[in-house]
Enzyme design. Structure first.
Site, PDB file in Angstrom:
ATOM      1  N   CYS A 265     -81.756  34.972  -3.468  1.00  0.00           N
ATOM      2  CA  CYS A 265     -82.621  35.530  -2.418  1.00  0.00           C
ATOM      3  C   CYS A 265     -83.921  36.081  -3.018  1.00  0.00           C
ATOM      4  CB  CYS A 265     -81.840  36.626  -1.688  1.00  0.00           C
ATOM      5  SG  CYS A 265     -82.817  37.676  -0.607  1.00  0.00           S
TER       6      CYS A 265
ATOM      7  N   CYS B 144     -84.712  39.707  -2.141  1.00  0.00           N
ATOM      8  CA  CYS B 144     -83.777  40.577  -2.869  1.00  0.00           C
ATOM      9  C   CYS B 144     -84.276  40.810  -4.290  1.00  0.00           C
ATOM     10  CB  CYS B 144     -82.386  39.947  -2.930  1.00  0.00           C
ATOM     11  SG  CYS B 144     -81.581  39.709  -1.327  1.00  0.00           S
TER      12      CYS B 144
END
Length: 146
Positions: free
Chosen positions: A69, A72
């Site tokens: 991600c 993230c």
């Protein structure tokens, strides 16, 4: 005066300390690591996750994330930096949703990053998406002060 229970950011052992307004020194009873050196703890097993969220008596701030991600990855250094600003006031843990799917399911995580705040094991707030440092710090401050 009551005690606080916090997980060591170095070895994840639970430590009980007298609750104070300010600490000059706090050392883990197991690994002798500095408990004032607050940093995010990676929690990959569900049992370890449950032990921490159900034992720690300060607010627990959870970053649900995954390696693949992009947002993230951008948020990770912010999460770690802000964690250092709240020693013994909040416990910061990172849960990789690919490795700890049970914890992600428990909290109904549908998108990442999702940040969840718990107090006494109960969710009190959540934020979705990668926050900037100022916004995240203010959000944590609100959780710690409540």
């Amino acid at each position: 005066m009551s005690d606080i229970v916090i997980a060591c950011p170095h070895c994840k052992s639970l430590n009980k300390l007298p609750k104070k307004d300010e600490y000059k020194k706090a050392v883990c009873g197991v690994c002798k690591g500095n408990l004032l050196e607050n940093k995010a703890i990676s929690v990959d097993s569900y049992d370890e996750f449950q032990k921490i969220v159900n034992s720690v008596t300060v607010p627990v701030i959870i970053d649900f994330w995954a390696e693949w991600c992009g947002p993230c990855q951008m948020f990770a250094p912010i999460f770690n930096k802000v964690a250092g600003s709240f020693p013994l006031q909040a416990q910061f843990i990172k849960v990789n949703t690919d490795k700890n799917q049970q914890a992600a399911m428990q909290f109904g995580i549908r998108s990442i990053p999702t940040i969840v705040a718990l107090k006494d094991g109960v969710e009190i707030d959540r934020a979705m998406g990668a926050l900037d440092e100022f916004s995240f710090s203010m959000w944590v401050d609100k959780i710690v002060e409540s």
